[in-house]
Design a protein around this motif. Sequence first.
Motif, PDB file in Angstrom:
ATOM      1  N   UNK A  65       0.585  -1.200  -0.155  1.00 16.86           N
ATOM      2  CA  UNK A  65       0.402  -0.019   0.350  1.00 16.86           C
ATOM      3  C   UNK A  65       0.954   1.587   0.014  1.00 16.86           C
ATOM      4  N   UNK A  66       2.049   1.150   0.301  1.00 11.71           N
ATOM      5  CA  UNK A  66       2.721   2.624   0.262  1.00 11.71           C
ATOM      6  C   UNK A  66       2.293   3.037  -1.205  1.00 11.71           C
ATOM      7  N   UNK A  67       3.154   4.110  -0.946  1.00 10.64           N
ATOM      8  CA  UNK A  67       2.665   5.555  -2.021  1.00 10.64           C
ATOM      9  C   UNK A  67       1.242   5.347  -2.137  1.00 10.64           C
ATOM     10  N   UNK A  68       0.284   4.723  -2.427  1.00 12.06           N
ATOM     11  CA  UNK A  68      -1.141   5.288  -2.083  1.00 12.06           C
ATOM     12  C   UNK A  68      -2.052   5.845  -1.389  1.00 12.06           C
ATOM     13  N   UNK A  69      -3.128   5.779  -1.668  1.00 14.74           N
ATOM     14  CA  UNK A  69      -4.509   6.438  -0.191  1.00 14.74           C
ATOM     15  C   UNK A  69      -4.890   5.990   0.298  1.00 14.74           C
ATOM     16  N   UNK A  70      -5.552   6.607   1.244  1.00 14.54           N
ATOM     17  CA  UNK A  70      -6.389   4.579   2.078  1.00 14.54           C
ATOM     18  C   UNK A  70      -7.621   5.655   3.154  1.00 14.54           C
ATOM     19  N   UNK A  71      -8.616   5.183   3.209  1.00 14.92           N
ATOM     20  CA  UNK A  71      -9.324   5.246   4.619  1.00 14.92           C
ATOM     21  C   UNK A  71      -8.731   5.148   5.513  1.00 14.92           C
ATOM     22  N   UNK A  72      -9.072   5.792   6.491  1.00 12.67           N
ATOM     23  CA  UNK A  72      -8.285   4.715   8.082  1.00 12.67           C
ATOM     24  C   UNK A  72      -8.774   5.178   8.754  1.00 12.67           C
ATOM     25  N   UNK A  73     -10.138   5.633   9.049  1.00 17.87           N
ATOM     26  CA  UNK A  73     -11.601   5.265  10.375  1.00 17.87           C
ATOM     27  C   UNK A  73     -12.351   5.926   9.158  1.00 17.87           C
ATOM     28  N   UNK A  74     -13.723   4.352   9.652  1.00 18.09           N
ATOM     29  CA  UNK A  74     -15.170   3.913   8.523  1.00 18.09           C
ATOM     30  C   UNK A  74     -15.537   5.325   9.383  1.00 18.09           C
ATOM     31  N   UNK A  75     -15.852   5.941  10.297  1.00 17.12           N
ATOM     32  CA  UNK A  75     -16.688   6.486  10.284  1.00 17.12           C
ATOM     33  C   UNK A  75     -16.173   8.240  11.034  1.00 17.12           C
ATOM     34  N   UNK A  76     -16.958   8.934  10.596  1.00 16.19           N
ATOM     35  CA  UNK A  76     -15.990  10.695  11.270  1.00 16.19           C
ATOM     36  C   UNK A  76     -15.156  11.463  10.711  1.00 16.19           C
ATOM     37  N   UNK A  77     -14.711  11.154   9.656  1.00 17.28           N
ATOM     38  CA  UNK A  77     -13.472  11.442   8.676  1.00 17.28           C
ATOM     39  C   UNK A  77     -14.394  12.165   7.296  1.00 17.28           C
ATOM     40  N   UNK A  78     -15.797  12.832   7.109  1.00 20.46           N
ATOM     41  CA  UNK A  78     -15.770  12.990   6.056  1.00 20.46           C
ATOM     42  C   UNK A  78     -15.039  13.355   3.951  1.00 20.46           C
ATOM     43  N   UNK A  79     -15.301  13.061   3.415  1.00 24.19           N
ATOM     44  CA  UNK A  79     -14.871  14.015   2.335  1.00 24.19           C
ATOM     45  C   UNK A  79     -15.699  14.926   1.947  1.00 24.19           C
ATOM     46  N   UNK A  80     -15.648  16.270   1.900  1.00 18.04           N
ATOM     47  CA  UNK A  80     -17.254  16.672   1.823  1.00 18.04           C
ATOM     48  C   UNK A  80     -16.172  17.702  -0.008  1.00 18.04           C
ATOM     49  N   UNK A  81     -17.957  17.546  -0.662  1.00 14.76           N
ATOM     50  CA  UNK A  81     -17.401  18.452  -2.300  1.00 14.76           C
ATOM     51  C   UNK A  81     -16.824  19.762  -2.481  1.00 14.76           C
ATOM     52  N   UNK A  82     -16.539  20.481  -3.207  1.00 18.37           N
ATOM     53  CA  UNK A  82     -16.467  21.489  -3.680  1.00 18.37           C
ATOM     54  C   UNK A  82     -16.820  22.365  -4.289  1.00 18.37           C
ATOM     55  N   UNK A  83     -18.090  23.022  -4.371  1.00 21.18           N
ATOM     56  CA  UNK A  83     -18.736  23.433  -5.313  1.00 21.18           C
ATOM     57  C   UNK A  83     -18.423  24.857  -5.365  1.00 21.18           C
ATOM     58  N   UNK A  84     -18.163  26.112  -6.277  1.00 15.08           N
ATOM     59  CA  UNK A  84     -18.056  27.454  -6.447  1.00 15.08           C
ATOM     60  C   UNK A  84     -17.157  28.054  -5.161  1.00 15.08           C
ATOM     61  N   UNK A  85     -15.702  26.593  -5.237  1.00 19.25           N
ATOM     62  CA  UNK A  85     -14.837  27.195  -4.677  1.00 19.25           C
ATOM     63  C   UNK A  85     -14.827  26.698  -3.196  1.00 19.25           C
ATOM     64  N   UNK A  86     -16.370  26.751  -2.915  1.00 21.14           N
ATOM     65  CA  UNK A  86     -16.112  26.044  -1.709  1.00 21.14           C
ATOM     66  C   UNK A  86     -16.368  25.136  -0.362  1.00 21.14           C
ATOM     67  N   UNK A  87     -17.021  24.122   0.033  1.00 20.47           N
ATOM     68  CA  UNK A  87     -16.577  23.181   0.423  1.00 20.47           C
ATOM     69  C   UNK A  87     -18.116  23.192   1.148  1.00 20.47           C
ATOM     70  N   UNK A  88     -18.837  22.228   0.602  1.00 17.24           N
ATOM     71  CA  UNK A  88     -20.025  21.565   0.601  1.00 17.24           C
ATOM     72  C   UNK A  88     -20.200  21.558   3.002  1.00 17.24           C
ATOM     73  N   UNK A  89     -21.687  22.249   3.521  1.00 15.71           N
ATOM     74  CA  UNK A  89     -21.956  21.868   4.187  1.00 15.71           C
ATOM     75  C   UNK A  89     -21.825  20.583   5.069  1.00 15.71           C
TER      76      UNK A  89
END
Length: 638
Positions: A65-89
């Motif tokens: 997995x070295x050099x890859x990217x990963x989900x570390x915590x199954x919950x509580x670490x959202x990945x928020x879409x960015x639209x018009x220069x800011x992140x969603x609520x």
Amino acid sequence: MGSAEARAQALFARTPKIRLELLEKIERGQLDDLKTFGLEANELREFVEGRSTRPIQSTTSQSRQRGLEAIVRKFGRPVLLIQNGTYEEPSSLTIKNQLDPFRSKINEAIKRVGRVEFVNHAMSWGGTGWVVADNLVITNRHVAEIVAESNGKNGFRFKMSAGGVRYGAKIDFLEEYNTDARGPNEFELKEVKFIARSDQPDMAMLEIEVDGAIPAPIDLLDAEGRSEQQVGIIGYPAYDSRNNPEDIARYFGNIFDVKRFAPGIITQEAGNQHFFMHDVTTLGGNSGSLVLDLESGRPIGLHYAGIYLKGNYAITAGTIKRALAGLKTIISVPKHLASIIEKSDGTHDPIHFKGREGYQEKFLGTEKCEVPLPSLGKWEHDAAEVTEAGGETSKALNYMHFSVVYSTSRRMPLFTAVNINGETEKKIKRSNDQWFFDLRIPRAIQLTQQDYSDQEIDRGHMVRREDPNWGSLAEAQIANDDTFHYTNAAPQHAKLNQGHTQWLGLEDYILSNAKTYGLNISVFTGPVLRDSDPKLENGLVVPEEFWKVVAAVDAETGNLRTTGYVLSQGAFIEDITEAFVYGQYRTYQVSVKSIEEKTGLSLGVLVDADAFRRHRIEESRAGIATVIPIDQLEDMVL
């Protein structure tokens, strides 16, 4: 043994040099991140040496997995879409309240992050980059190396495809999901400024085309980060099957390849390492993402790797600063002065070479295996006359363990001949390269640093740097240094140097087998010189094809055995067979006789001992082509 381990062992068997280099790095303690990824040096050593019969379970789930990217915590670490220069609520009120005080600072950072996209490449994009300094974008080495590489002259360049088309790169500062944002967003990454070596932190820097619309960089944070410090990542996660699909669906839905912001914390401080760990949710595509300190709104790191459910890794801001400091003088140098960055050419008088015996024709042992230097044939009157310190003259420039016969008209070797002793081979580290003129022949007929200033042209060693490095340590060092004379170099097109992995594999195969089995081998190499070779604007004529003949003793018969190869676009063999499609460089095994005919040299006993010629003679009579494309080393007739 698992399939991955079996494939690795097959690779080690086919290319012993890889095994030897890994073992050397293990012994020297140069694999700094072993413990970070759950590996023990002894366990890895046993596997590389082939002494371990069990899968390395403690490593396969982590080191791959070295050099890859990963989900570390199954919950509580959202990945928020960015639209018009800011992140969603965020849907979580807790996370919303944590982030709200920092929104304006996050928005400023969002402007400076873009998707690294490729030009003329099968992959449309490969990772994330951000503005780290004026006109400079930073990303990961493993992203940049998809389309870029070292140019062999203390600089870097975009690679060329097998078809001869130059790759390129852009950065797109939008690529937001369902956005209303408009305006200029794509900018050319016009020049590769830095790619870290494989033993250095995973980063690269490229210069961006400037037109006034590029956001200014935000100063890097001075502190290295502390545990529990709030951070966020801005990047472009792509679907990544190396993570659990249920976790991916929960965090990302079915939306990938667009800009996102994700919060988290630092989980392990850097200490004296070049990296810290964090628990922000990432996927493939986040390589090169900006890691932002939320409180200050300043970059604290460069994301580069992750282990599923274990942790993600980022290069510290301090490490990035040191890299920028090293680039500062180079970046500020105008293009027309760029050549001064490389060490200026040196000269060596004839006395410098006193005692050099050069290539030895009796090196292979028995009288029946003597191999004299090739006769000059049609080049008899073109070969440069060599004058030694004592006044003796000859046609061969003798160095430590190799010799060169040099063309006056073409200003490059007619051929080189090197003896390789695998039993006493020495590992000599390549230091800062400086090239020299050999004043045993006229200075005026030797090429210079300026002749090689064109980025499309490489300065190609005819005798490889590693090949003559044997004997005592002092002798090996002299041999290494002797290869850095212009008399041992020929101009090579960049596309040739980038697109002929089997030619390089052949050279590695020759040297690694000599080392592995303690063999004595003699190797002859040279350009195929033609009147039709292309000429550059500066008048330099560049050969389009190269040849190599390998001589050794047959272990079963005790007789001399030779094999011949060409690196060709097809001109060399076009009158031998119509069975191949030409247009890109490939390595072919051919008869030594055909090399003799094409080069105008007289190769003597090398022709008579040709194993390929004897093997193919019956097939030739049956109308089968007497040439083999070398797509893998197993294709060779030895």
